[in-house]
Design an enzyme around this catalytic site. Structure first.
Site, short mmCIF file in Angstrom:
data_model
loop_
_atom_site.label_atom_id
_atom_site.label_comp_id
_atom_site.label_asym_id
_atom_site.label_seq_id
_atom_site.Cartn_x
_atom_site.Cartn_y
_atom_site.Cartn_z
N THR A 140 124.95 83.85 104.67
CA THR A 140 123.74 84.58 104.29
C THR A 140 122.95 84.91 105.54
O THR A 140 122.96 84.14 106.51
CB THR A 140 122.90 83.76 103.28
N THR A 191 124.16 98.45 113.47
CA THR A 191 123.46 98.40 114.76
C THR A 191 124.40 98.39 115.94
O THR A 191 124.12 99.01 116.98
CB THR A 191 122.56 97.14 114.81
#
Length: 335
Positions: free
Chosen positions: A161, A13
């Site tokens: 995570t 992104t």
């Protein structure tokens, strides 16, 4: 003398622009965007060289092949730079960080993955600060680990995570403290950082058949019978709580028996964001214990999958792989 950092742009992104079909990577955009960040020209900033992958990849397409490429690119330039910053998409950033933590053995300088939730091409974005701070940390602090920097937190790569797809705080390290927190000052927690051990060496992964199964109430075990073949080398189970399964029926018992006969290594992790999976702690995990499964303790699934691939690439002996899966190799688990 200014420190030198190598920036490796893999995609994601952070380097995308808006198109008629949504955000997409554009070749050459990131180099232009970096040159437009005036702060990177400050005397306080390190000098940097820039490498752009071709093609640029959405991180959902990043896997073993790309992990090996990144590791080899770092190996080739290892003695030329004081640290490395890897620009990467967020979806699999924690997998890449975990994989690199095992591949880059004897690391003595920072390797920091970062990216953004909003592209640099947008006026309001989180990429600019992530890049600046990742470069400052890589250049000025003795952190010989693969790390993930995002949203003012520096995490051990194999403890991170992804927790959000649309918040700027996209990552967490649920079972290990942050290595550094960034506010007015950059506060590095030196006692938490692993020291360098041995000489630097890159250990290459091979592609191995590994499956991940998330347990849920009412699971129909027969669905997975075709999965349990001799080609399956590793099986990571996201169990309930501390490593528990629903009461075993004859189908599950048959699956576990077949896994044992095929030398398929079963690693049991917990679905809980925090805490450990320790098989045998409750009767509900006894079936797994009898099948020779190993505990994943407080490893993330990302760490368990990449560690299993790493060990299967190095060792043919099943018992050695099982023993090392339960051993803390890169700070990825706490027993």
């Amino acid at each position: 003398m200014k420190k030198r950092i190598c920036i490796i742009h893999t995609g994601g992104t952070i380097g995308m622009i808006k198109t008629a079909h949504g955000y997409a990577p554009k070749k050459g955009f990131m180099k232009q965007a970096l040159s437009a960040i005036q702060e990177l020209n400050s005397e306080e900033m390190p000098s940097y060289d820039y490498i752009e992958y071709d093609p640029l990849l959405d991180s959902s397409d990043v896997s073993v092949k790309e992990w090996v490429k990144i590791a080899k690119d770092i190996e080739e330039r290892y003695h030329m730079y004081d640290g490395f910053v890897i620009l990467h998409g967020t979806d699999t950033m924690a997998y890449t960080a975990s994989a690199l933590s095992f591949m880059l053995d004897g690391l003595s300088k920072p390797v920091i993955l970062t990216g953004s939730q909003i592209p640099l091409s947008e006026i309001r974005n989180d990429g600019r600060d992530n890049i600046i701070t990742a470069l400052l940390i890589a250049a000025n602090y003795n952190i010989p680990e693969v790390c993930l920097y995002f949203g003012s937190k520096l995490m051990r790569g194999n403890r991170a995570t992804k927790i959000s797809s649309d918040h700027l705080i996209a990552f967490d390290s649920p079972n290990y403290p942050f290595l550094a927190e960034v506010g007015v000052n950059i506060e590095v927690k030196n006692k938490l950082i692993r020291p360098t051990k041995g000489d630097f060496k890159v250990r290459i992964f091979d592609k191995r058949q590994i499956a991940v199964l998330k347990i849920f109430p009412g699971i129909q075990w027969e669905v997975f019978e075709s999965l349990m073949t001799s080609h399956l080398k590793g099986f990571v189970i996201e169990a309930l709580g501390a490593g528990n399964l629903p009461k075993a029926d004859h189908i599950l018992q048959g699956l576990l028996k077949r896994a044992k006969e095929n030398d398929t290594i079963i690693v049991v992790c917990t679905q809980c964001l925090k805490g450990s999976a320790v098989i045998g702690q409750y009767e509900a995990s006894s079936t797994l214990s009898q099948a020779g499964a190993v505990s994943g303790y407080d490893m993330t699934v990302e760490a368990a999958v990449t560690k299993l691939d790493y060990l299967l690439s190095l060792y043919d002996d099943v018992e050695t792989v099982k023993r090392l899966m339960e051993t803390n190799l890169r700070g990825e688990l706490t027993k």
